[in-house]
Write an enzyme that holds these catalytic residues in place. Sequence first.
Site, PDB file in Angstrom:
ATOM      1  N   HIS A 268     122.221   4.377  93.727  1.00  0.00           N
ATOM      2  CA  HIS A 268     123.227   4.198  94.776  1.00  0.00           C
ATOM      3  C   HIS A 268     124.571   3.787  94.153  1.00  0.00           C
ATOM      4  O   HIS A 268     125.593   4.437  94.381  1.00  0.00           O
ATOM      5  CB  HIS A 268     122.739   3.133  95.768  1.00  0.00           C
ATOM      6  N   GLU A 269     124.544   2.724  93.357  1.00  0.00           N
ATOM      7  CA  GLU A 269     125.803   2.226  92.784  1.00  0.00           C
ATOM      8  C   GLU A 269     126.389   3.226  91.784  1.00  0.00           C
ATOM      9  O   GLU A 269     127.603   3.375  91.690  1.00  0.00           O
ATOM     10  CB  GLU A 269     125.601   0.853  92.138  1.00  0.00           C
ATOM     11  N   HIS A 272     128.377   5.694  93.650  1.00  0.00           N
ATOM     12  CA  HIS A 272     129.736   5.169  93.872  1.00  0.00           C
ATOM     13  C   HIS A 272     130.556   5.296  92.584  1.00  0.00           C
ATOM     14  O   HIS A 272     131.723   5.679  92.593  1.00  0.00           O
ATOM     15  CB  HIS A 272     129.676   3.681  94.242  1.00  0.00           C
ATOM     16  N   GLU A 298     130.625   5.959 100.486  1.00  0.00           N
ATOM     17  CA  GLU A 298     129.196   5.767 100.742  1.00  0.00           C
ATOM     18  C   GLU A 298     128.443   7.095 100.704  1.00  0.00           C
ATOM     19  O   GLU A 298     127.262   7.133 100.373  1.00  0.00           O
ATOM     20  CB  GLU A 298     129.015   5.058 102.093  1.00  0.00           C
TER      21      GLU A 298
HETATM   22 ZN    ZN Z   1     127.193   1.651  99.002  1.00  0.00          ZN
END
Ligand code: ZN
Length: 503
Positions: A268-269, A272, A298
């Site tokens: 997830h990170e 980003h 996101e």
């Molecule tokens: Zn996030």
Amino acid sequence: MTSGEPAGADETRLYEIWGEIADLEAATELLEWDQETFMPAAGQEGRGKLLGTVAALIHRRLTSPELADVLARCAERARPGSLLAAQVARARHAVGRAVRVPESLSRAIAEAASAGVVAWKRAREAADFELFAPALRRLLDLRRQQAAAIGDGGPPYDAMLDGYEPGATEAQLTPLFDQLRRTLTPRVRAVVESGKTIDESPACGHFPAAAQEAFVRRVAAGIGFRFEAGRLDPATHPFCVGLNPGDVRLTWRLVEDDFRPALFGVLHEAGHGLYEQGLPAASSRTPIGAIASLGLHESQSRLWENHVGRSLGFWRWVLPTFRDHFPAAPRFTAAELWPALHTVKPSLIRVDADETTYNLHVVVRFELERALFAGELEVGDLPAAWDDLYQELLGIRPENVADGVLQDIHWSQGMFGYFPTYTLGTVIAAQLIAAAERQLGHLEELLAAGEASQLLGWLRRHVHRHGSRFEAAELVVRATGKPLAADDLLRYLDETIERAYGA
Ligand code: ZN
């Protein structure tokens, strides 16, 4: 600049001023990153003052008469649709939000937010909403004042949304969230009532911390995160900050008896982070050199976490590496593990939710925020309204407010209008993946062959390199050929649930 024509003196001056603003914003990011990673606990008070000073410097520059003059002259010179026009539009959006709010109100909001966090922590520990209610009333009141100052006469909640998702409105989002509520609520209920469960034992065992760290670093690098332009450090909450495309910092956390929280947190990170590393270097420190919106940000994290990290193709590719790092882990094939990555289990806590029910957690928050801002809901009635919505949408009811309305920090910081960006991101991610697949061919095959770089290249071309030249909604149309809609997400979730639960 990158417009291909010589920059006039005003344009040059615009980029000088904006360069300072961007640097101060990057300094804020670095200070906040440090606060969550290496700062000693006793540094809290001093750090608060330091952040306050930097925020005041940013505000002063955004509201300077010189910047307003320079922008007015650049606006006259800019051809519609040109890069300069986009630079002016982005700058004016930020300037407009800063100028219209009196400094006394900005300061009152900052103070109420820090008092809000203190009250929220106490209330959460004591599981007593009354300890938080006065601080929340104050924050709502101040944010309404801010909305009145910024807004163009629309609903006050729009001014909140616009701070995170420029251009988004309540009127636009309501049908989208209604559709998610209408479609997902019965889908989740059907899974629960079927009584079918998924064997999650492949994901459980003992996964030593050092091996997990080595593994998640390999995976992050494997999907294209450049460690020469980034870092990964432990922290209580996973997050990502980007100071510039050459300095992007991720944090992570782990549990030793299940590899999923660390792996999916890092994917997830890193998603980003890939966006931050792919922002246009030529536009760095200019208004369009930044991300387009939080929802778009996101979308990048959800895309790598869910559509890549939970796919069979990704696991065909990563499984040998997984076995190298965890020789004592249970032996499973990618197909045996796959269902354990797609469970549907109603739970009380948003941050632990699965990819399907997560959206219903966000629907709850969206509906409550909207009602609070519209004056349809009073703060005193918020806990009961929260519990009722959980009952209605997820079929479960919190036993106390700590697991209910007090679980998230956002409202205590005065962040209203932030939650919807989580689900917007999820919706955009599914739409981008569907579009990428139409152009690149079957992604399962690409990922299984270790070709995640092709997907990254597609995202670089269609999303990252534009920075904030376009608003998120326009970028979505340009990248996918259609306006933002939940259809691709709902189709993905439907197919996934059917395959995982065989129903
Ligand atoms: Zn996030």
